[in-house]
Design an enzyme around this catalytic site. Structure first.
Site, PDB file in Angstrom:
ATOM      1  N   ASP A  94       7.177  21.810  12.875  1.00 13.76           N
ATOM      2  CA  ASP A  94       8.058  21.981  14.044  1.00 13.76           C
ATOM      3  C   ASP A  94       7.218  21.969  15.327  1.00 13.76           C
ATOM      4  O   ASP A  94       7.152  22.955  16.038  1.00 13.76           O
ATOM      5  CB  ASP A  94       8.864  23.282  13.935  1.00 13.76           C
ATOM      6  CG  ASP A  94       7.986  24.525  13.836  1.00 13.76           C
ATOM      7  OD1 ASP A  94       6.807  24.410  13.422  1.00 13.76           O
ATOM      8  OD2 ASP A  94       8.470  25.627  14.168  1.00 13.76           O
ATOM      9  N   HIS A 100      -2.920  29.294  13.663  1.00 14.05           N
ATOM     10  CA  HIS A 100      -2.177  29.593  12.439  1.00 14.05           C
ATOM     11  C   HIS A 100      -2.054  28.378  11.523  1.00 14.05           C
ATOM     12  O   HIS A 100      -2.451  28.406  10.355  1.00 14.05           O
ATOM     13  CB  HIS A 100      -0.756  30.061  12.796  1.00 14.05           C
ATOM     14  CG  HIS A 100      -0.665  31.307  13.591  1.00 14.05           C
ATOM     15  ND1 HIS A 100      -0.970  32.549  13.069  1.00 14.05           N
ATOM     16  CD2 HIS A 100      -0.264  31.520  14.867  1.00 14.05           C
ATOM     17  CE1 HIS A 100      -0.770  33.472  13.997  1.00 14.05           C
ATOM     18  NE2 HIS A 100      -0.340  32.873  15.090  1.00 14.05           N
TER      19      HIS A 100
END
Length: 313
Positions: A9, A239
């Site tokens: 995303d 991340h």
């Protein structure tokens, strides 16, 4: 060569993860599937295409889910204070007039069936696309090589609520379905990713050494760096790229195994609850669940060094 589908995303840290996959010589990126999360799915799809086009790659992009499976979850609560209004730190991205029907789940199913035992899925956003693919074709759980996700907070606080990490919180029912399927899932959670911090000088050095591709990542990351600066940190947490590194360098990660449940109602919504494999006692809601893995520890400095070697090499 590892055959990988990247479910994403974009998303600032997604961009670095994508560049890592494209530059690593052992990765054959079969396709990109997009999902809502850091921005609406129309923007995350446009962003994925923009990044691939900017870097000279024609990997197919398939638009995915625009909202969660979980009832009563917000569908328009996007982290504009972290990823900007366009998902890429408000870096200029040309309009893409194409409007596509959702095809991510079909692409996942078809590609896994055509390559039995070979496909690795790397999912760094909500797991809605994966859950929908499972609902349509449960047989893919036996055909995929494994699933690696960036998500969860097992022994540390979440980053959305005290209980939940963002990717899991955004569609906890989907996450529970994915952890409960009969494929091998490895989570790269906040327990490790929040310790894998790329400093601003390191980002600048990689941009200088990595050419225009890495410079683009650095440019669109400036708002992300600014978000962390507000909390007293000089740099950014990477991340999603941690999960990319797990595909190529699993020895840098220390895994804990056990059955995982994700509540999708109440105050604990989005919590990743693992029943560790060495625990004795009643299983209850964890009974008959497959044993999955989570990287609760690892080598952050070595992970960062590997990112630097690949993305600036």
């Amino acid at each position: 060569m590892q055959k990988v589908i990247f479910d994403t995303d974009p998303g600032v840290d997604d961009a670095l993860a994508l560049l890592y996959l494209l530059r690593h010589p052992d990765i054959d990126l079969m396709g990109v599937t997009t999902v809502f999360g850091n921005a609406p799915v129309a923007l995350t799809t446009r962003n994925a295409r923009f990044l691939l086009r900017s870097w000279g790659h024609d990997v197919p992009v398939h638009a995915g889910s625009a909202g969660p499976l979980t009832p009563d979850m917000p569908e328009d609560d996007f982290p504009v204070h972290i990823h900007g209004r366009n998902g890429l730190g408000d870096h200029p991205v040309p309009d893409d007039p194409r409007e596509e029907a959702e095809s991510a789940s079909s692409f996942l199913i078809d590609t896994i069936r055509a390559n039995p035992g070979q496909i690795r899925i790397l999912a760094v956003g909500r797991m809605t696309n994966l859950a929908r693919a499972l609902q349509t074709a449960p047989d893919i759980a036996d055909l995929v090589r494994d699933v690696v996700i960036m998500g969860g907070a097992f022994r540390v606080p979440g980053n959305i609520t005290p209980a939940a990490e963002a990717n899991i919180w955004g569609d906890p029912l989907a996450a529970d379905l994915v952890f409960g399927a009969g494929w091998q899932v490895t989570a790269i959670p906040l327990d490790l990713t929040t310790r894998t911090f790329m400093t601003r000088p390191m980002l600048a050095r990689l941009a200088q050494e990595g050419g225009p591709d890495m410079q683009l990542v650095a440019d669109l990351s400036q708002g992300y760096v600014g978000f962390y600066r507000q909390s007293g940190y000089d740099g950014m947490v990477v991340h999603d790229c941690c999960a990319s590194v797990f595909l190529t360098d699993p020895e840098l990660f220390a895994l804990t195994t056990g059955e995982v449940r994700v509540p999708w109602q109440g105050i604990a919504l989005g919590t990743t609850m693992m029943n560790p494999s060495d625990r004795q006692g009643p299983m209850d809601a964890w009974a008959d669940r497959p044993r999955q893995a989570a990287a609760l520890d690892g080598q952050p400095e070595a992970i960062l060094a590997r990112i630097a070697q690949v993305c600036a090499g």
